[in-house]
Enzyme design. Structure first.
Site, PDB file in Angstrom:
ATOM      1  CG  ASP A  96      -1.981   0.945   1.302  1.00 56.14           C
ATOM      2  OD1 ASP A  96      -2.420   1.383   0.227  1.00 56.14           O
ATOM      3  OD2 ASP A  96      -2.453   1.265   2.419  1.00 56.14           O
ATOM      4  CG  ASP A 118       0.706   7.507  -3.550  1.00 54.49           C
ATOM      5  OD1 ASP A 118       0.562   8.320  -4.489  1.00 54.49           O
ATOM      6  OD2 ASP A 118       0.291   7.706  -2.398  1.00 54.49           O
TER       7      ASP A 118
HETATM    8  P1  13P Z   1      -8.783   4.838   5.842  1.00 55.52           P
HETATM    9  O1  13P Z   1      -7.885   5.674   6.695  1.00 55.52           O
HETATM   10  O2  13P Z   1     -10.035   5.579   5.491  1.00 55.52           O
HETATM   11  O3  13P Z   1      -9.092   3.527   6.466  1.00 55.52           O
HETATM   12  O4  13P Z   1      -8.022   4.554   4.453  1.00 55.52           O
HETATM   13  C1  13P Z   1      -7.097   3.511   4.343  1.00 55.52           C
HETATM   14  C2  13P Z   1      -6.324   3.532   3.071  1.00 55.52           C
HETATM   15  O5  13P Z   1      -6.630   4.215   2.120  1.00 55.52           O
HETATM   16  C3  13P Z   1      -5.146   2.668   3.001  1.00 55.52           C
HETATM   17  O6  13P Z   1      -4.424   2.858   1.833  1.00 55.52           O
HETATM   18  O1  G3H Z   2      -3.087   4.922   3.642  1.00 58.28           O
HETATM   19  C1  G3H Z   2      -2.446   4.725   4.680  1.00 58.28           C
HETATM   20  C2  G3H Z   2      -2.715   3.507   5.474  1.00 58.28           C
HETATM   21  O2  G3H Z   2      -3.784   3.716   6.355  1.00 58.28           O
HETATM   22  C3  G3H Z   2      -1.470   3.015   6.147  1.00 58.28           C
HETATM   23  O3  G3H Z   2      -1.130   3.731   7.279  1.00 58.28           O
HETATM   24  O4  G3H Z   2       1.351   4.182   7.137  1.00 58.28           O
HETATM   25  O5  G3H Z   2       0.151   4.186   9.320  1.00 58.28           O
HETATM   26  O6  G3H Z   2       0.559   2.059   8.090  1.00 58.28           O
HETATM   27  P1  G3H Z   2       0.334   3.538   7.993  1.00 58.28           P
HETATM   28 ZN    ZN Z   3      -4.509   4.853   1.078  1.00 58.87          ZN
END
Ligand code: 13P
Ligand code: G3H
Ligand code: ZN
Length: 326
Positions: A96, A118
């Protein structure tokens, strides 16, 4: 040199087939974030019990937290566990908000079946070039790639933005063509974290910009779109957190109705992290408030995991529509 792990050997799948089926069926695949065992188990058990495909996603910092070497084995454990539970569901392991080619490559080489690059905070050409570089490497390994156009407000891993910039539909076609990405995250009014809008009590939150989404769908018909920042920030959990000693003022999220509408469109992946954090935190606070002498982690992490299972099943069945699609 560390060992290269192939995602197929772990029992994972990439997102290509998941998205094709979601597009066809008018639902969205849930992408839940995790960084520890209880979250991972809560997510996969919830998805196995509701027979939903799932994308397990890890940010760069979550990967560091869990340990890069440990992580693929956690995913392997999750796959084996659902098999033993007799509910084999398609599971993808996704990076992510990856912010560099090196990070994406390291994930691909260690068992991830999908990665996000990203580059949304870069100018268009730079974003496209970086994303393209990741796509070339990823596709050699049959790993799928998510790109992003437009900026969400809030915190995206270590990058934080005060304001959002909606995706410009006129840029989407060129970006998809130039990069070869398999899916695209867009900005239509969602944001990361538990404080998505500033609204007065009783006031409605501003609706998502479905007009932008529709314009994008017209320009890239049938192309999988991703919605980040899609937690609903359930008032029940915020109330519980505040009642048991927490302090979460003005926490507000995306109404479920709007997510249902998005899931029926070209949105094939909906990202949820904050809601899982809130559910677990609410229960842990309650256990501590009611049993101040408790110090066995199983006694507070166990009920937190149970609550997460409940939440995941509810979302899959009633919000994303992914239940019974595995
Ligand atoms: P939320 O903070 O709304 O749960 O979004 C999570 C997200 O986009 C992780 O990439
Ligand atoms: O989009 C972000 C996610 O919620 C991940 O958050 O970097 O705190 O793990 P983090
Ligand atoms: Zn996100």
């Amino acid at each position: 040199m560390t060992e290269v792990i192939k995602y197929k050997d772990i029992g994972l799948v990439n997102t290509r087939d998941m998205f094709a089926k979601a597009m066809e069926g008018g639902y969205a695949i849930p992408a839940y974030n995790f960084s520890n065992m209880e979250q991972l188990q809560g997510i996969v058990i919830g998805c196995a019990e509701s027979r939903s495909p799932v994308i397990l996603q890890v940010s760069g910092s979550a990967r560091t937290y869990a340990h890069a070497t440990f992580l693929p084995y956690m995913a392997m454990g999750a796959v084996q566990m659902v098999n033993v539970l007799g509910a084999a569901i398609p599971i993808a392991l996704h990076l992510d908000h990856g912010n560099s080619f090196e990070l994406a490559k390291a994930c691909i080489d260690s068992g991830f079946s999908s990665v996000m690059l990203d580059g949304s905070h870069h100018p268009f050409e730079e974003n496209a070039a970086l994303t393209r570089q990741v796509v070339e490497y990823a596709h050699e390994h049959n790993v799928t790639v998510e790109g992003e156009l437009g900026v969400l407000a809030g915190v995206e891993d270590e990058v934080s933005h005060a304001v959002s910039h909606y995706t410009k539909p006129e840029e989407v076609e060129e970006f998809v063509e130039k990069t070869g990405v398999d899916s695209l995250a867009i900005s239509i009014g969602t944001s990361h974290g538990a404080h998505k809008f500033k609204v007065k009590p009783g006031e409605e939150v501003p609706p998502l910009r479905f007009d932008i989404l529709e314009e994008i769908e017209k320009r890239v018909p049938g192309f999988p779109i991703v919605l980040h920042g899609a937690s609903s920030v359930e008032p029940e959990y915020v109330k519980m957190i505040n009642a048991y000693g927490g302090k979460m003022d003005d926490a507000v999220g995306i109404p479920e109705e709007q997510l249902r509408k998005a899931a029926g469109s070209a949105v094939c992946k909906i990202n949820i992290d904050s809601d899982g954090r809130l559910a677990m935190t609410a229960v842990i606070r309650k256990v501590f408030a009611e049993n101040p002498a408790e110090f066995d982690p199983r006694k507070y992490l166990g009920p937190a995991r149970e609550e997460l299972i409940k939440m995941v099943k509810y979302k899959n069945e009633h919000v994303l529509g992914s239940a019974f699609r595995a």
